[in-house]
Every structure is written in C-alpha cells, then in structure tokens.
Design a protein around this motif. Structure first.
Motif, PDB file in Angstrom:
ATOM      1  N   ILE A  20      72.610  56.528  16.213  1.00 14.70           N
ATOM      2  CA  ILE A  20      71.924  55.432  15.771  1.00 14.70           C
ATOM      3  C   ILE A  20      70.203  55.359  15.910  1.00 14.70           C
ATOM      4  O   ILE A  20      69.986  55.664  16.835  1.00 14.70           O
ATOM      5  N   ASP A  58      82.038  62.767  14.106  1.00 10.77           N
ATOM      6  CA  ASP A  58      82.870  61.477  14.390  1.00 10.77           C
ATOM      7  C   ASP A  58      84.201  61.431  13.881  1.00 10.77           C
ATOM      8  O   ASP A  58      85.284  60.905  14.494  1.00 10.77           O
ATOM      9  N   GLY A  95      84.353  46.046   9.996  1.00  5.94           N
ATOM     10  CA  GLY A  95      83.095  46.708   9.888  1.00  5.94           C
ATOM     11  C   GLY A  95      83.159  47.732   8.828  1.00  5.94           C
ATOM     12  O   GLY A  95      83.773  48.581   8.531  1.00  5.94           O
ATOM     13  N   ALA A  96      81.780  47.750   8.083  1.00  3.74           N
ATOM     14  CA  ALA A  96      81.602  48.482   7.120  1.00  3.74           C
ATOM     15  C   ALA A  96      80.361  49.445   7.202  1.00  3.74           C
ATOM     16  O   ALA A  96      79.407  49.615   6.186  1.00  3.74           O
ATOM     17  N   GLY A  97      79.859  49.522   8.490  1.00  7.85           N
ATOM     18  CA  GLY A  97      78.627  50.235   8.825  1.00  7.85           C
ATOM     19  C   GLY A  97      78.825  52.009   9.003  1.00  7.85           C
ATOM     20  O   GLY A  97      79.920  52.374   8.343  1.00  7.85           O
ATOM     21  N   GLY A  98      78.027  52.451   9.606  1.00  8.00           N
ATOM     22  CA  GLY A  98      77.909  53.985   9.469  1.00  8.00           C
ATOM     23  C   GLY A  98      79.128  54.689  10.243  1.00  8.00           C
ATOM     24  O   GLY A  98      79.709  55.398   9.501  1.00  8.00           O
ATOM     25  N   ASN A 156      84.532  42.933   6.196  1.00  7.05           N
ATOM     26  CA  ASN A 156      83.245  43.081   6.790  1.00  7.05           C
ATOM     27  C   ASN A 156      82.535  41.620   6.762  1.00  7.05           C
ATOM     28  O   ASN A 156      82.775  40.783   5.696  1.00  7.05           O
ATOM     29  N   ARG A 157      81.552  41.524   7.568  1.00  8.31           N
ATOM     30  CA  ARG A 157      80.740  40.098   7.543  1.00  8.31           C
ATOM     31  C   ARG A 157      79.973  40.124   6.164  1.00  8.31           C
ATOM     32  O   ARG A 157      80.078  39.076   5.323  1.00  8.31           O
ATOM     33  N   THR A 195      85.162  48.657  14.364  1.00  7.49           N
ATOM     34  CA  THR A 195      84.123  49.405  13.966  1.00  7.49           C
ATOM     35  C   THR A 195      82.851  48.793  14.200  1.00  7.49           C
ATOM     36  O   THR A 195      82.002  49.521  13.897  1.00  7.49           O
ATOM     37  N   PRO A 217      80.137  46.595  16.287  1.00  6.33           N
ATOM     38  CA  PRO A 217      79.568  46.548  17.861  1.00  6.33           C
ATOM     39  C   PRO A 217      79.955  45.332  18.599  1.00  6.33           C
ATOM     40  O   PRO A 217      79.333  45.245  19.608  1.00  6.33           O
ATOM     41  N   ILE A 218      80.641  44.195  17.931  1.00  8.78           N
ATOM     42  CA  ILE A 218      81.189  43.156  18.568  1.00  8.78           C
ATOM     43  C   ILE A 218      82.107  43.533  19.930  1.00  8.78           C
ATOM     44  O   ILE A 218      82.845  44.150  19.624  1.00  8.78           O
ATOM     45  N   MET A 227      80.290  44.729  22.516  1.00  9.81           N
ATOM     46  CA  MET A 227      79.420  45.787  23.832  1.00  9.81           C
ATOM     47  C   MET A 227      78.714  44.743  24.422  1.00  9.81           C
ATOM     48  O   MET A 227      78.597  45.059  25.494  1.00  9.81           O
ATOM     49  N   ILE A 255      84.427  51.348  20.273  1.00  9.93           N
ATOM     50  CA  ILE A 255      83.243  50.952  21.486  1.00  9.93           C
ATOM     51  C   ILE A 255      83.898  51.634  22.700  1.00  9.93           C
ATOM     52  O   ILE A 255      85.102  51.516  23.084  1.00  9.93           O
ATOM     53  N   TYR A 256      83.368  52.027  23.628  1.00  8.67           N
ATOM     54  CA  TYR A 256      83.643  52.661  24.922  1.00  8.67           C
ATOM     55  C   TYR A 256      82.717  52.058  26.188  1.00  8.67           C
ATOM     56  O   TYR A 256      82.803  52.243  27.198  1.00  8.67           O
ATOM     57  N   PHE A 314      84.863  59.638  21.275  1.00  8.25           N
ATOM     58  CA  PHE A 314      83.375  60.101  21.914  1.00  8.25           C
ATOM     59  C   PHE A 314      83.630  61.477  22.304  1.00  8.25           C
ATOM     60  O   PHE A 314      82.618  62.394  22.237  1.00  8.25           O
TER      61      PHE A 314
END
Ligand code: NAP
Length: 274
Positions: free
Chosen positions: A62, A101, A125-128, A149-150, A184, A186-187, A189, A211-212, A237
């Motif tokens: 990112i 990824d 989620g619809a990000g990267g 997605n939001r 997917t 980041p909610i 984190m 998320i990890y 990851f």
C-alpha cells in the motif's frame, strides 16, 4: 550479498523483512531484506535502483501496487488482469512485475481445506486486495461472487458474469447461514469493529479475513466462538512472500522452507508487536 526490500507507505509495521530474513537465515542464503518508506514521487528512484542492481527485487505494498505499473517494462498476464503488482524483479535489463497475492490466497485455501469450486462466495470490500482475491476465486472455479462494498460504484467497476456488486449495507439479505465470507476491508485492524453485523454469523459459515494484524479480528473471534470455520490472513501473507522468493531466486525456495516453524516464528513476532 543480494538486497531486497518491501516498498510502501506506511511501512513501519510490515512483517515482510521478518519473513524473508528468517528464510534466508534458515537456508543460509546470502541476502538481506529491508523495509523502505517510499512516497509516490520516489518510485522512479526505486526503479532505477532495481535497474542498477542496488536491489535484486522488491515487494510492493500500500499504496503503490497500482502506481508501479507505469514504470515496468513487462507485466505477468495475470497481474495485468488483476491490475496490481506486488513483486518486481529484473529480467535481463528489463523490469518485470508480477502478483503473488492471488496465488498466496489460493495456496492458503488449499492448505486449510477450504473448497470454493462451484460455490457462491461473499467478498467484503472492493479495493486493491479484493481484486487479487476475486481473481483467485475465479481461478479456483467459484460459481458466483457477491461483492459487497461501502462505495457501490467501486464494486460495480469489478462486475462481470461471475461478480455481482451490492452495497455493504445490503449484507443482511446476501449472507446465508452457510455462506463463505471473505473480508478484504481493513475493518478490524485498528479496532474491534466487524465489516458485517455480528448477528449474521452462524456456525455453518466459513469466515476468512485477509487481515493478520491482529491474528484474530472481531469477525474471526466471534466466528471461532460459535464454531464456524475461520482463517486469518497469515497463510496468504506467507505464501505470497515465499512465491516472491521463488521468482527472485529462480528456484523452489518455498519447497525447502519448514512452513510450521516459519508460521510460529511470525505469530510470535505479531504477539510481541501488540
Ligand atoms: P484498499 O485498496 O484501501 O481497499 C479497502 C476496501 O475496504 C475498500 O473497498 C473500502 O471501501 C473498504 N473499506 C475501508 N474502510 C472501510 C470502512 N470503514 N467501512 C466500510 N468499508 C471500508 O485496501 P487494500 O490494499 O485492499 O487492503 C485491505 C486489507 O488487506 C488491509 O487490511 C491489508 O493489510 C490486507 N492485506 C492482506 C494481505 C495478506 O497477505 N494477508 C495482502 C494484502 C493486503 P470503499 O471502496 O468504500 O472505500
């Protein structure tokens, strides 16, 4: 000594140096892996450093996975479809971009016995990262993907014959008692928040979080408590990192690694970071 790095911003909490340097040490590989905070305006310098051999390869995180594409001479066809590059290496005098990824996610599903072939899957989620996950799911033969997605328009841009976009607020209607749900976003984190209403969770569901950090988000914590199958982002990851190494060294480093030892080492690192 070969030099590698992960580039991004923010980069402070990246676990990639721990992963790579652990493997180099275990396999007596003469190499060093660093993290480097890089602003958009500095990307061309990094590409120059790759060309001159100052770096033998870099991972990209990112917010540069899409930004780096314009600097590359060649892109792996799958990375091109995904529209994001997370690993770069030099091939002759050309810079080559790839995406590990998606493959990391496929291997994580396989390792954990999660079968998605012919199934309907809910992706939040619809990000990267979502783009890599959608590609991985399609490669794995899913029947249908409900993409929540939001910002609905962003999900709509990823619509095709398998991907059906919806607003995240519509999750109540989309989520079934036996859904496979992949977060997917980041909610979770930075907070104990969950991307969907916790009341929608059921023991017959499979809950996956990319998320990890933390290893157990609120979504996974409650899922585990009620008996659902859960999976965090650590295996994905690790596999994306090992696949990057295979590309850089041109051999199956990943086959020589003791996966459980590496995973325990990283889990301990993450616990110390808390
Ligand atoms: P990104 O491109 O910024 O996308 C974030 C997505 O989450 C967007 O769809 C965004 O919705 C949504 N979102 C963000 N905050 C939200 C909120 N408060 N409420 C509702 N939706 C929200 O981020 P990314 O690069 O895909 O990264 C996502 C996560 O994946 C990060 O936690 C990252 O650490 C993790 N990741 C894990 C691995 C791994 O190997 N396990 C690899 C890569 C990334 P909008 O479209 O509405 O903005």
């Amino acid at each position: 000594m070969k030099q590698f790095a992960v580039i991004g911003n923010p980069i402070e909490h990246s676990l990639s140096p721990d992963l790579h340097n652990y493997v180099y040490k275990m396999l007596s590989i003469n190499a060093l892996y660093k993290k480097k905070k890089v602003f958009h305006s500095e990307l061309s310098n990094i590409m120059e450093a790759l060309k001159t051999g100052e770096f033998n390869g870099v991972n990209v995180t990112i917010p540069h996975k899409e930004n780096v594409i314009e600097y590359l001479d060649e892109i792996n066809p799958r990375a091109k479809i995904i529209g994001a590059v997370n690993v770069i290496h030099k091939k002759g005098d050309k810079l080559f971009g790839n995406n590990t990824d998606w493959f990391g996610f496929v291997l994580a599903l396989r390792k954990n016995g999660i079968e998605v072939f012919g199934k309907e899957v809910v992706v939040l989620g619809a990000g990267g990262t979502s783009k890599s996950i959608l590609f991985a799911l399609k490669q794995s033969g899913v029947k249908k993907i409900l993409l929540l997605n939001r910002t609905l328009q962003k999900a709509e841009r990823l619509q095709d014959e398998i991907v059906f976009p919806h607003s995240l607020e519509g999750s109540l209607q989309m989520i079934k008692n036996d859904s496979i749900i992949i977060n997917t976003t980041p909610i979770g984190m930075q907070s104990k928040q969950c991307p969907i209403d916790l009341g929608l969770l059921n023991k017959n569901q499979t809950l996956i979080d990319v998320i990890y950090t933390p290893l157990q988000t609120a979504l996974l914590k409650l899922g585990k408590k009620i008996g659902a199958k859960t999976l965090n982002g650590l295996d994905m990851f690790i596999y994306q990192g090992l696949t990057s190494m295979d590309l850089w060294f041109g051999e199956d480093i990943s086959m020589q690694v003791n996966f459980p030892h590496l995973k325990t080492y990283l889990e301990n690192k993450l616990c110390l970071q808390k």
